[in-house]
Design an enzyme around this catalytic site. Sequence first.
Site, PDB file in Angstrom:
ATOM      1  CB  CYS A   3      -0.971   0.002   1.174  1.00  0.00           C
ATOM      2  SG  CYS A   3      -0.210  -0.331   2.775  1.00  0.00           S
TER       3      CYS A   3
ATOM      4  CG  ASP B  12      -8.184   2.173   0.607  1.00  0.00           C
ATOM      5  OD1 ASP B  12      -7.052   1.661   0.589  1.00  0.00           O
ATOM      6  OD2 ASP B  12      -9.085   1.834   1.404  1.00  0.00           O
TER       7      ASP B  12
ATOM      8  CG  HIS C 114      -5.478  -1.083   1.342  1.00  0.00           C
ATOM      9  ND1 HIS C 114      -5.473   0.225   1.794  1.00  0.00           N
ATOM     10  CD2 HIS C 114      -4.454  -1.699   1.984  1.00  0.00           C
ATOM     11  CE1 HIS C 114      -4.504   0.377   2.679  1.00  0.00           C
ATOM     12  NE2 HIS C 114      -3.860  -0.771   2.810  1.00  0.00           N
TER      13      HIS C 114
END
Length: 562
Positions: A394, A519, A521
């Site tokens: 990440c 994000d 992810h």
Amino acid sequence: RRRRRCRCHCPYSRHYPIPNVTVPAAPRRRMLVSPNAASRLHSPPASPASPASRLLIGAGNEILDTVVLREKDGLTRADLLASFPGGVEVLGEVSKQGSGGGEVRCVIDEGDDAKGFKMFRGREEVEWEEMKDGLSKWKAVRVVINRKADFQTLPYVLQKLHEDVEASESLFAPNESRVIHNQEEWMKCQKTWFGKKETYGTKRIEFLETYLMRNKRPTNFEAPVVSFIRRGTSTIPHRIRLDAVVLVNEESKFKDTLVELRRKLSAQILAAEKHLKTSQDSTHVSFYPISLALPLTMSLPISFNEVGDAESKTLSLRRKFHIAYQLPMDRPILRLSNAVAFRENDKSTSSKLLNVHENLRLSGVEGGKPYLVDGDYLYSHYMQDGFNDDGWGCAYRTFQTICSWLKLQGYTTLPIPSHREIQTALVACDENQNKSLIGSRQWIGAVELQNVMQYRYGIPARILFVQSGADVGSKSRELAKHFETQGTPVMIGGGYLAYGLLGIDWNEDTGECKYLILDPHYKGSEDIKKIIKGGWCGWKDASLFKSENFYNFCLPQRPREI
């Protein structure tokens, strides 16, 4: 009563009355002003130290933009005209005293007029209005030509290039897979280009890639050119790049467009000949900055693919164009890395999504003021590029998003680094890092990325440390100032996770704040609807930050340079 001869041309004359008929003057067309030009006319720049002219540029009765011409800069009127797209010309000038050159004159009104300026054609005042459809009625037909030649063949290549341009009678539009050789084929392409209703209302001009084609071979015979190269010697090639742009609309004719393309290319060939007398290469390249209504083309004595000191060679020229086109003087806008990509030269074409946050709704903070990232970026996330980094990548992906911002803003020409390249750079710049990091799945944080950014790009980053997630709200003012003054994406590292921060929406009075999170992810396909619906890019409240974790915010500092 006037005395006139008889119709039979006899020597006698007759007296008859002539009625006093007043012929009404032809109505003047209303002037249309682009939103960009209207904004600049409402808020004129500060008076320069040297005498300057503010020119109105456009086509027909449409004023599309304004430029500033200063005597001391060494940028001539001909230089500015060469940078305009085909079909665009100087319509007139701006004046505060009521005098100006050109047919169209814009007089800045310092009185109580709400519009702030008046338009004149000759001595007659005409009405004006701002364009409702933005610039969507215009398209930019573009032709790019690349050639190489050594010292012996350079004259022949230039002559052949000029002949090819003059003999071209067709255009090939690759996006439509169509060869355009007459008005009928041209109108079919126009229906495709201008038939999409969703394009109307946009404020940007779309580029249309085309290629020139010859239908007829020249009648004169061309003698072969034989060059002898001795063994043991090397020939440094000359690189020539032409880049012609012509504006068209639904009323444009094929013949006129082709003639304008030939004219622009022929002028660029002459400019290339001048460059090649003192330089190794000649490059014409088009730019379309977000702050301009029109694209512009620059003529540079360097190679399009040159690295190293290429930007330093063109610094003085870029500074002149920044002043002329009223561009910011603290960020790169006219570097080679800012050029509008052409299909055959765009080696960095990516399937990654651009600026995904632009599809979001408002955050919902009542009375809040948004502070957002300034510039373009690409969304990097898990599993992209066929690389499995699920569970550990990440921070790498967020750093790739920041690197894409640096590249798209023109601060670097380096490619976006892979995970391994980031690890290699980290080992090289930090002697405490073990070489076993390279090729591993080890996590990294904001401090490590700060070191890599300084090592790889020479760009500093500031670390904002927050002891607990419950205290993140107290840093809203600092984050707001960062996005207001720097505008760079932020990397957040805390606990076992890393996120990208693209902005905040903050009410200074109540202290309420929401955070625009990108994000990394996400593991799915490049589906913008799925990303927005799943909240992978969206507004989050302070509950995102856990009180038991500390957080580091990596704030890259924007270089102040052109």
